[in-house]
Design an enzyme around this catalytic site. Structure first.
Site, short mmCIF file in Angstrom:
data_model
loop_
_atom_site.label_atom_id
_atom_site.label_comp_id
_atom_site.label_asym_id
_atom_site.label_seq_id
_atom_site.Cartn_x
_atom_site.Cartn_y
_atom_site.Cartn_z
N GLY A 101 0.82 -1.21 0.00
CA GLY A 101 0.00 0.00 0.00
C GLY A 101 0.85 1.24 0.00
O GLY A 101 0.53 2.25 -0.65
N ARG A 129 -7.91 -2.87 -1.45
CA ARG A 129 -7.82 -1.76 -0.48
C ARG A 129 -8.31 -0.44 -1.07
O ARG A 129 -8.26 -0.25 -2.28
CB ARG A 129 -6.36 -1.63 0.01
CG ARG A 129 -5.92 -2.83 0.82
CD ARG A 129 -4.48 -2.73 1.26
NE ARG A 129 -4.27 -1.67 2.24
CZ ARG A 129 -3.07 -1.34 2.72
NH1 ARG A 129 -1.99 -1.99 2.31
NH2 ARG A 129 -2.95 -0.38 3.60
N SER A 174 -3.13 9.59 7.80
CA SER A 174 -2.41 8.69 6.90
C SER A 174 -1.17 9.35 6.33
O SER A 174 -1.25 10.31 5.55
CB SER A 174 -3.32 8.25 5.75
OG SER A 174 -2.54 7.58 4.78
N ASP A 327 1.02 0.36 12.99
CA ASP A 327 1.36 -0.98 12.49
C ASP A 327 1.63 -1.98 13.62
O ASP A 327 1.82 -3.17 13.35
CB ASP A 327 2.60 -0.91 11.58
CG ASP A 327 2.28 -0.21 10.27
OD1 ASP A 327 1.10 -0.20 9.87
OD2 ASP A 327 3.22 0.32 9.64
N LYS A 354 -5.92 -1.93 6.42
CA LYS A 354 -4.49 -2.22 6.18
C LYS A 354 -4.39 -3.42 5.23
O LYS A 354 -5.35 -3.73 4.53
CB LYS A 354 -3.79 -2.49 7.51
CG LYS A 354 -3.72 -1.26 8.41
CD LYS A 354 -2.81 -0.23 7.79
CE LYS A 354 -2.78 1.03 8.62
NZ LYS A 354 -2.02 2.10 7.96
N ARG A 358 -7.20 -5.70 10.21
CA ARG A 358 -6.32 -6.25 11.26
C ARG A 358 -7.06 -6.51 12.57
O ARG A 358 -6.65 -7.37 13.34
CB ARG A 358 -5.11 -5.33 11.47
CG ARG A 358 -4.12 -5.49 10.33
CD ARG A 358 -2.87 -4.66 10.50
NE ARG A 358 -1.88 -5.08 9.49
CZ ARG A 358 -0.83 -4.36 9.13
NH1 ARG A 358 -0.61 -3.18 9.67
NH2 ARG A 358 0.01 -4.82 8.22
N ARG A 403 2.20 -8.70 9.02
CA ARG A 403 2.21 -8.44 10.47
C ARG A 403 1.27 -9.37 11.23
O ARG A 403 1.48 -9.66 12.40
CB ARG A 403 1.88 -6.97 10.74
CG ARG A 403 2.89 -6.03 10.11
CD ARG A 403 2.88 -4.64 10.69
NE ARG A 403 3.48 -3.70 9.75
CZ ARG A 403 4.79 -3.55 9.55
NH1 ARG A 403 5.65 -4.26 10.23
NH2 ARG A 403 5.24 -2.68 8.67
C1 S3P Z 1 3.32 4.08 6.04
C2 S3P Z 1 2.22 4.65 6.60
C3 S3P Z 1 1.20 3.90 7.36
C4 S3P Z 1 1.68 2.50 7.72
C5 S3P Z 1 2.42 1.83 6.60
C6 S3P Z 1 3.62 2.65 6.17
C7 S3P Z 1 4.26 4.93 5.30
O1 S3P Z 1 0.04 3.77 6.58
O2 S3P Z 1 0.59 1.70 8.12
O3 S3P Z 1 2.87 0.53 6.97
O4 S3P Z 1 5.40 4.51 5.02
O5 S3P Z 1 3.88 6.08 4.97
P1 S3P Z 1 -1.06 4.94 6.50
O6 S3P Z 1 -0.37 6.13 6.03
O7 S3P Z 1 -2.08 4.49 5.52
O8 S3P Z 1 -1.58 5.04 7.88
#
Ligand code: S3P
Length: 450
Positions: A101, A129, A174, A327, A354, A358, A403
């Site tokens: 993601g 997602r 986010s 996370d 996620k 989760r 995870r």
């Molecule tokens: C991340 C942001 C988080 C996290 C992901 C890594 C990043 O997600 O859960 O593992 O590197 O910007 P969200 O921005 O969707 O919360």
């Protein structure tokens, strides 16, 4: 094994006395951003300590598809010869971001203000997602998007030929969305402003400044206001990626719940936007100390020493801490199951979108292994069983989520009976050395279809 291969069932049996030094791999968030910012610079960026998990390798491949030269020189040692802001070429092929993601959202951002069309896809987890949280703000720059029903991948984004800068209030906490908008703002003339009501991980802001962009961050009544001046010439950097606090969570929590354990996890970044788990563990009464605290590459870093902690109590985790440990809730729920009393985790709706839902994935597996869990839309609570530990004995589904798989395998180390997962393959996305590293500490992890 490849992270895109056949399911790999695994089993973790109860052990005592995990001990030794756990050198966890590089930070996933910083690894993605190092490759992307390297590709957006003019000249050669050198990276050491890069996480070579499948998620990051997929981003490296994507940067090559946009015209950057990405070369591996040795374990964790990479260089990226960038094409500059606005220099991305249109890829010949679909960009496959696998399970990531972070990869897909960041890359959508940095192609969105170039006049190229790019089709993105991923695995079953990624393709399910939500995408609108990124494509909505990118549309403000002038992009067009065509995806499957429900805005799902595979999806084609037509970058804006004449992008305009935007002012965007991120509606959910986010860092991925914030970063996608900032990366898009790089190739828009003028100032792009992103406002976040709750602070999320700030690696993008720090790294953009490091690469020479003009970026300011102000704390105001409205929230954190980030202002980026578009069309800079980014200057290549030498980056030493710190070890990942989200990966360190697994050996740390394993030691805390497994009788007789004493484990040192060196060189872990404790950036306040990432370190919420460690504060929470200490609030619960875990025997976790920070040794050799220092500043490295502008980030607070320490060696974490974790010892078996039989006297931990359940707590209410402050909801305002959620973004700094988003996370880590799956592994925290395993610790909570081994503490005495109830642990309430509220303000965590984001956990439902996620790599898997989760809350649902953990609650189902915990219940199957004898733990009582209550849940609502944006909260869940685990009834801790205390030092007697979790009964165990059941198989859990990992739902293509690294995870989730690692959390249940850690649970098996301190349970009364072995705990299995239906698929350990996803672990390769973020922590490819997990099985060997935990085995060296004394864990008993086996592939059950080998
Ligand atoms: C991340 C942001 C988080 C996290 C992901 C890594 C990043 O997600 O859960 O593992 O590197 O910007 P969200 O921005 O969707 O919360």
């Amino acid at each position: 094994m490849s992270a895109h291969g056949e399911p790999q069932p695994m089993m973790s049996s109860p052990v005592t006395g995990l001990s030794g030094i756990a050198e966890v791999p590089g930070d996933k968030s910083i690894s993605h951003r190092s490759l992307i910012l390297g590709a957006l610079s003019v000249g050669e960026t050198k990276i050491t300590g890069l996480l070579e998990g499948q998620d990051v390798l997929d981003t490296a491949k994507a940067m090559q598809a946009f015209g950057a030269e990405v070369v591996q020189h040795g374990p964790g040692a990479w260089s990226v010869h960038g094409v500059g802001v606005g220099g991305f070429a249109e890829p010949d092929q679909v960009i496959d971001c696998g399970n990531s993601g972070t990869g897909v959202r960041l890359i959508m951002g940095c192609m969105a203000t170039s006049p190229i069309s790019v089709t993105f896809t991923g695995d079953a987890s990624l393709n399910g997602r939500p995408r609108a949280r990124v494509t909505d703000p990118l549309a403000l720059f002038g992009t067009q998007t065509v995806g499957r029903s429900g805005g799902r991948l595979p999806m084609t984004i037509v970058g804006a030929a004449e992008p305009v800068p935007v002012r965007y209030v991120v509606p959910v906490p986010s860092a991925q969305v914030k970063s996608a908008v900032l990366f898009a703002g790089l190739n828009a003339p003028g100032k792009t402003v992103v406002i976040e009501k709750e602070a999320t991980r700030d690696h993008t802001e720090r790294m953009l400044a490091g690469f020479g962009a003009e970026i300011t961050v102000e704390d105001t009544d409205e929230g954190r206001v980030i202002t980026l001046t578009g069309q800079p010439e980014l200057k290549p950097q030498e980056i030493a990626v710190p070890r990942d606090p989200s990966s360190a969570a697994f050996p740390v929590c394993a030691a805390i719940i497994t009788p007789g354990s004493d484990v040192l996890v060196p060189g872990i970044g404790l950036n306040p936007t990432r370190a919420g788990l460690y504060t929470t563990l200490r609030d619960m009464g875990a025997d976790l100390t920070y040794e050799n605290e220092r500043i490295e590459g502008g980030e607070p870093v320490a060696d974490l020493r974790a010892r078996f902690s039989p006297d931990m109590k359940g707590i209410e985790v402050p909801p305002e801490r959620a973004a700094s440990m988003i996370d880590e809730y799956p592994i925290l729920s395993v610790v909570a199951a081994n503490a005495t009393g109830r642990t309430l985790m509220a303000g965590v709706k984001e956990l439902r979108v996620k790599e898997s839902d989760r809350i649902d994935a953990m609650a189902t597996g915990l219940r199957a292994n004898g733990v009582t869990v209550d849940e609502g839309d944006d909260w869940w609570a685990v009834e801790g069983l205390g030092p007697q530990g979790v009964p165990g004995g059941a198989e859990c589904k990992s739902h293509l989520d690294h995870r989730i798989a690692m959390s249940f395998l850690i649970m098996g180390m301190a349970a009364q009976n072995p705990v299995s997962v239906d698929d350990g393959q996803p672990i390769l996305t973020s922590f490819p050395i997990f099985t060997g590293l935990m085995g060296d500490l004394g864990a008993k992890l086996v592939q059950t279809n080998a």
